[in-house]
Scaffold this motif. Sequence first.
Motif, mmCIF file in Angstrom:
data_model
loop_
_atom_site.group_PDB
_atom_site.id
_atom_site.type_symbol
_atom_site.label_atom_id
_atom_site.label_comp_id
_atom_site.label_asym_id
_atom_site.label_seq_id
_atom_site.Cartn_x
_atom_site.Cartn_y
_atom_site.Cartn_z
ATOM 1 N N GLU A 1 4.034 -7.591 -12.868
ATOM 2 C CA GLU A 1 3.267 -8.665 -12.237
ATOM 3 C C GLU A 1 3.793 -8.983 -10.843
ATOM 4 N N THR A 2 5.106 -8.921 -10.674
ATOM 5 C CA THR A 2 5.687 -9.146 -9.348
ATOM 6 C C THR A 2 5.205 -8.099 -8.358
ATOM 7 N N LEU A 3 5.245 -6.842 -8.767
ATOM 8 C CA LEU A 3 4.916 -5.746 -7.868
ATOM 9 C C LEU A 3 3.418 -5.631 -7.596
ATOM 10 N N LYS A 4 2.597 -6.142 -8.512
ATOM 11 C CA LYS A 4 1.147 -6.088 -8.327
ATOM 12 C C LYS A 4 0.636 -7.210 -7.418
ATOM 13 N N SER A 5 1.482 -8.141 -7.087
ATOM 14 C CA SER A 5 1.073 -9.300 -6.291
ATOM 15 C C SER A 5 0.535 -8.880 -4.922
ATOM 16 N N VAL A 6 -0.555 -9.491 -4.518
ATOM 17 C CA VAL A 6 -1.156 -9.151 -3.225
ATOM 18 C C VAL A 6 -0.285 -9.618 -2.057
ATOM 19 N N ASP A 7 0.616 -10.552 -2.340
ATOM 20 C CA ASP A 7 1.514 -11.016 -1.276
ATOM 21 C C ASP A 7 2.947 -10.537 -1.505
ATOM 22 N N LEU A 8 3.077 -9.359 -2.107
ATOM 23 C CA LEU A 8 4.407 -8.774 -2.315
ATOM 24 C C LEU A 8 5.115 -8.634 -0.969
ATOM 25 N N VAL B 1 9.801 2.860 -2.892
ATOM 26 C CA VAL B 1 9.264 3.544 -1.714
ATOM 27 C C VAL B 1 7.745 3.387 -1.640
ATOM 28 N N THR B 2 7.076 3.550 -2.795
ATOM 29 C CA THR B 2 5.614 3.436 -2.795
ATOM 30 C C THR B 2 5.180 2.020 -2.449
ATOM 31 N N ALA B 3 5.792 1.035 -3.114
ATOM 32 C CA ALA B 3 5.431 -0.364 -2.851
ATOM 33 C C ALA B 3 5.752 -0.744 -1.410
ATOM 34 N N LEU B 4 6.863 -0.252 -0.889
ATOM 35 C CA LEU B 4 7.242 -0.549 0.489
ATOM 36 C C LEU B 4 6.209 -0.006 1.471
ATOM 37 N N THR B 5 5.597 1.122 1.123
ATOM 38 C CA THR B 5 4.550 1.693 1.966
ATOM 39 C C THR B 5 3.429 0.693 2.209
ATOM 40 N N PHE B 6 2.998 0.010 1.137
ATOM 41 C CA PHE B 6 1.906 -0.955 1.265
ATOM 42 C C PHE B 6 2.335 -2.173 2.094
ATOM 43 N N ILE B 7 3.579 -2.592 1.887
ATOM 44 C CA ILE B 7 4.106 -3.727 2.652
ATOM 45 C C ILE B 7 4.188 -3.366 4.133
ATOM 46 N N GLN B 8 4.721 -2.180 4.425
ATOM 47 C CA GLN B 8 4.853 -1.745 5.812
ATOM 48 C C GLN B 8 3.494 -1.629 6.489
ATOM 49 N N GLN B 9 2.507 -1.111 5.751
ATOM 50 C CA GLN B 9 1.196 -0.949 6.364
ATOM 51 C C GLN B 9 0.602 -2.288 6.794
ATOM 52 N N ARG B 10 0.806 -3.313 5.958
ATOM 53 C CA ARG B 10 0.321 -4.644 6.338
ATOM 54 C C ARG B 10 1.013 -5.139 7.609
ATOM 55 N N LYS B 11 2.302 -4.859 7.722
ATOM 56 C CA LYS B 11 3.061 -5.309 8.892
ATOM 57 C C LYS B 11 2.605 -4.636 10.184
ATOM 58 N N TYR B 12 2.305 -3.340 10.105
ATOM 59 C CA TYR B 12 2.060 -2.552 11.308
ATOM 60 C C TYR B 12 0.592 -2.230 11.534
ATOM 61 N N TYR B 13 -0.271 -2.866 10.771
ATOM 62 C CA TYR B 13 -1.696 -2.556 10.849
ATOM 63 C C TYR B 13 -2.244 -2.782 12.258
ATOM 64 N N LYS B 14 -1.867 -3.880 12.895
ATOM 65 C CA LYS B 14 -2.414 -4.212 14.210
ATOM 66 C C LYS B 14 -1.990 -3.221 15.288
ATOM 67 N N ARG B 15 -0.939 -2.466 15.024
ATOM 68 C CA ARG B 15 -0.489 -1.465 15.995
ATOM 69 C C ARG B 15 -1.150 -0.111 15.762
ATOM 70 N N ASN B 16 -2.113 -0.079 14.841
ATOM 71 C CA ASN B 16 -2.851 1.153 14.548
ATOM 72 C C ASN B 16 -1.924 2.283 14.110
ATOM 73 N N ILE B 17 -0.916 1.934 13.327
ATOM 74 C CA ILE B 17 -0.013 2.926 12.752
ATOM 75 C C ILE B 17 -0.422 3.171 11.306
ATOM 76 N N SER B 18 -0.591 4.440 10.944
ATOM 77 C CA SER B 18 -0.984 4.801 9.582
ATOM 78 C C SER B 18 0.263 5.110 8.757
ATOM 79 N N ILE B 19 0.427 4.400 7.652
ATOM 80 C CA ILE B 19 1.598 4.587 6.788
ATOM 81 C C ILE B 19 1.100 4.846 5.371
ATOM 82 N N ASN B 20 1.412 6.014 4.847
ATOM 83 C CA ASN B 20 0.952 6.399 3.518
ATOM 84 C C ASN B 20 2.091 6.987 2.700
#
Length: 288
Positions: free
Chosen positions: A152-159, A201-220
């Motif tokens: 439940e912690t990891l599924k949170s949209v605000d992880l 690593v996988t969960a961090l990918t989603f967190i990083q993408q939210r952080k860097y989205y405005k810079r048009n950086i693709s993180i997968n």
Amino acid sequence: MVQKVAVVTGSNKGLGFAIVKGLCQRFDGIVYLTARDKTRGLEAVKKLNEIGLRPEFHILEVTDRESISEFADFIKKRHGGFDVLVNNAAMLEWDAVYPSYDVAKRTIDVNYRSVLTIEELLYPLLRDGARVVNVSSNCGHLSNLRNQKWIETLKSVDLTTDKLNGFVDDYLQSVRNGTFRKEDFADEGKHAEHRVAKIGVTALTFIQQRKYYKRNISINAVYPGHIKTDMAQGGGQIDADEAAKVVLYLILEASPNLKGTFMWHDRKLVDWLDAEDKDGVHYCKGLW
């Protein structure tokens, strides 16, 4: 015109080496093969030189903050920034199916926490439009967990990174104080340290993408398949060159709008939030 630059961590052998080879063949720019050991790194460069490829080498120990900082300074001074990063460096101690605290911590430091330090020191140098690929595993799918609190912690949209680190620390603390529970994981908790690191690593990918989205950086994140390497005890199913294709696809071919995904070796996008995975397609059995 500014020359493009690509960096692959842990790339003196296996998947990382194959990714460097593929980039040297197809990427229009400079490719850095990095490794913690200078001799092995230069030997890898020599192998590629022998087939007409010309990567650059730089030493990089991903668990050493000073080493990452020195590499960041080098990239900034020589190139001003860079365009591609593949976080590939990883380790696994096969004999430690239920590892000691020291082994578990060492694995997590290499496979997960190194990416946090790389984010802090290297991500500021990523140019707009850059692409980052975090090499995960089928062990990095949420279905590897059975502990509902963690799920439940990891599924949170605000992880957040802090909450993710809390999950990792909870696991390490359980190993340290003897309260580790096999039933908190799939497959009787075998190599839970690897599962925790790759889930991180996988969960961090989603967190990083939210952080860097405005810079048009693709993180997968990507699971490149069961590879024939020294990390695949008992033999993998595909060779490293074949596994590298999905990573190269994300770097060179995929739409720049593909952001914050978990891609399987067959290029299918996986629902990471499917913690049930009733068919057992995504969690790793016998580690793979």
